[in-house]
Design a protein around this motif. Structure first.
Motif, PDB file in Angstrom:
ATOM      1  N   ALA A 140      34.203  30.010 -50.760  1.00  0.00           N
ATOM      2  CA  ALA A 140      35.438  30.800 -50.747  1.00  0.00           C
ATOM      3  C   ALA A 140      36.672  29.922 -50.635  1.00  0.00           C
ATOM      4  N   GLY A 141      36.547  28.775 -49.965  1.00  0.00           N
ATOM      5  CA  GLY A 141      37.692  27.907 -49.771  1.00  0.00           C
ATOM      6  C   GLY A 141      38.248  27.314 -51.053  1.00  0.00           C
ATOM      7  N   LEU A 142      37.502  27.400 -52.140  1.00  0.00           N
ATOM      8  CA  LEU A 142      38.019  26.918 -53.419  1.00  0.00           C
ATOM      9  C   LEU A 142      39.061  27.860 -54.000  1.00  0.00           C
ATOM     10  N   ARG A 143      38.996  29.146 -53.640  1.00  0.00           N
ATOM     11  CA  ARG A 143      39.906  30.159 -54.184  1.00  0.00           C
ATOM     12  C   ARG A 143      39.857  30.209 -55.709  1.00  0.00           C
ATOM     13  N   PRO A 157      37.432  23.289 -69.231  1.00  0.00           N
ATOM     14  CA  PRO A 157      36.341  23.667 -70.149  1.00  0.00           C
ATOM     15  C   PRO A 157      34.965  23.744 -69.510  1.00  0.00           C
ATOM     16  N   ASP A 158      34.595  22.758 -68.659  1.00  0.00           N
ATOM     17  CA  ASP A 158      33.249  22.820 -68.081  1.00  0.00           C
ATOM     18  C   ASP A 158      33.124  23.923 -67.038  1.00  0.00           C
ATOM     19  N   LEU A 159      34.245  24.317 -66.420  1.00  0.00           N
ATOM     20  CA  LEU A 159      34.211  25.478 -65.524  1.00  0.00           C
ATOM     21  C   LEU A 159      33.958  26.744 -66.330  1.00  0.00           C
ATOM     22  N   GLU A 192      39.047  23.693 -59.343  1.00  0.00           N
ATOM     23  CA  GLU A 192      38.307  23.889 -60.590  1.00  0.00           C
ATOM     24  C   GLU A 192      37.236  22.811 -60.767  1.00  0.00           C
ATOM     25  N   ALA A 193      37.533  21.581 -60.370  1.00  0.00           N
ATOM     26  CA  ALA A 193      36.568  20.497 -60.524  1.00  0.00           C
ATOM     27  C   ALA A 193      35.336  20.732 -59.659  1.00  0.00           C
ATOM     28  N   PRO A 251      40.504  32.243 -65.552  1.00  0.00           N
ATOM     29  CA  PRO A 251      40.407  31.862 -64.135  1.00  0.00           C
ATOM     30  C   PRO A 251      41.573  32.439 -63.315  1.00  0.00           C
ATOM     31  N   THR A 252      41.297  32.727 -62.068  1.00  0.00           N
ATOM     32  CA  THR A 252      42.289  33.337 -61.180  1.00  0.00           C
ATOM     33  C   THR A 252      42.146  32.761 -59.780  1.00  0.00           C
ATOM     34  N   HIS A 253      43.042  33.146 -58.897  1.00  0.00           N
ATOM     35  CA  HIS A 253      42.955  32.758 -57.489  1.00  0.00           C
ATOM     36  C   HIS A 253      42.038  33.744 -56.769  1.00  0.00           C
TER      37      HIS A 253
END
Length: 379
Positions: A228-231, A65-67, A262-263, A85-87
């Motif tokens: 970018a590393g979060l994908r 939700p917060d994202l 996501e966090a 949300p996606t990769h």
């Protein structure tokens, strides 16, 4: 289904870990977790300790939700329930296009741009008409030419704003004119907005999803936010039916996005202003260096980017761009992307967000200059 080789990604895969100066990089200089928390004025210990106590389940299937709230704040009219949300943005583009496009559909896409926007519709069996962006027009969309390519059979118009690789930015007036073309033919618009907010002038570029109810937009944490590393990427639609279809397709390849990713993305977007100030400072200062360098090289030219992190630089040597770029990275370590990846011969794409240190960028550009001197010396 067959699909053409993804030219730019295969080029990056082959060379980006073997170069000295990665001036092909398209993200604003990436952050470490230490840098992210320091920049935001927060201690990472509490964040990491809290996360470490979590069970590693699938998490929120349709997004934390917060994202979703953090993403929604980047737009004028978007609500969390419009966001999927996606990769990464690449995952968002692939998901949207493979959901929307069927065999026999008519799709109009621009070129040069990110190859997904025309190769995936082709893979899906669509008839794809290409609107070539002209250097003489600053790579802006010619709305009359776009209209001429559309018909009552047109299902989808694909654009990229700001554009990769050219850095062209479509202003609000042009975006609204494109919307009128789409309305005329009752067509959808898909807009890849992964470089949005990185303007050289005003505060932000308008989003197509704020202008047109039949728009779908994509973006990610990569380019603007240096993560970018979060994908983590996303697509946005206000259509409940299309959202349901996209989520149905997403069940086959994603299920949910990573809990940790996501966090961190949610934390970063809660400090969006701080990160945006950093990114704009880097691209605006670095573009000045790039402009000065191009102006100093008589064999080079470019249309100065209006937004984003990339520029298309043309040269006048009798060498094709793959040979030019391959020999250059092999001999000087300077790494850029061949223009032929975008069907723009005798050019290369520079990523000028390459570093947060101007001297690093200058060294990378000096490597390109060194290679050109070798060409002129007949080496």
């Amino acid at each position: 289904m067959e699909i053409k080789d993804f030219e730019v990604e295969q080029w990056m895969n082959a060379w980006e870990t073997k170069c000295t100066y990665n001036v092909a990089e398209t993200c604003v200089y990436s952050l470490s977790l230490d840098q992210l928390f320091a920049l935001c004025g927060k201690d990472k210990t509490d964040f990491l300790d809290a996360f470490s106590r979590r069970r590693l389940t699938y998490g929120d299937i349709e997004g934390r939700p917060d994202l979703l709230e953090g993403i929604a704040k980047l737009y004028r009219t978007v609500e969390p329930g419009h966001i999927i949300p996606t990769h990464g943005a690449a995952g968002a583009n692939a998901l949207v296009l493979s959901t929307m496009v069927n065999p026999g559909d008519h799709v109009v896409s621009i070129m040069p741009t990110y190859q997904q926007l025309y190769s995936i519709p082709e893979m899906c069996g669509a008839e794809v008409s290409i609107l070539h962006l002209e250097k003489e027009n600053g790579y802006h969309v010619d709305v009359e030419a776009l209209d001429a390519l559309c018909s009552s059979d047109t299902k989808l118009i694909c654009i990229n704003n700001p554009d990769n690789p050219t850095g062209a930015l479509l202003d609000g007036e042009t975006l609204r004119a494109i919307v009128e073309v789409a309305r005329k033919y009752d067509a959808w618009i898909m807009c890849d907005e992964v470089y949005r907010h990185l303007t050289q002038g005003g505060e932000y570029a308008e989003s197509m999803v704020d202008l047109y109810d039949k728009a779908v937009v994509t973006s990610s944490m990569s380019k603007v936010w240096s993560l970018a590393g979060l994908r983590i990427g996303w697509c946005i639609t206000k259509s409940p039916d299309l959202r349901r279809d996209i989520l149905s397709h997403r069940d086959y390849n994603t299920i949910s996005c990573a809990l940790f990713d996501e966090a961190v993305a949610a934390f970063a977007l809660s400090h969006a202003d701080v990160l945006l100030d950093r990114s704009r400072r880097i691209v605006r200062e670095n573009l000045k260096v790039l402009r000065e360098w191009v102006d100093s090289e008589e064999h080079l030219s470019m249309v100065s980017p209006e937004a984003g992190t990339t520029a298309l630089v043309y040269y006048d040597y009798p060498i094709d761009s793959y040979e030019f770029c391959t020999r250059m990275v092999q001999t000087t370590g300077a790494f850029v992307t061949p223009g032929d990846c975008f069907d723009e011969p005798k050019s290369f794409r520079v990523g000028y967000g390459y570093s947060d240190n101007i001297e690093d960028l200058r060294q990378g550009l000096a490597g390109i200059s060194e290679f050109m001197r070798r060409i002129e010396a007949g080496e």
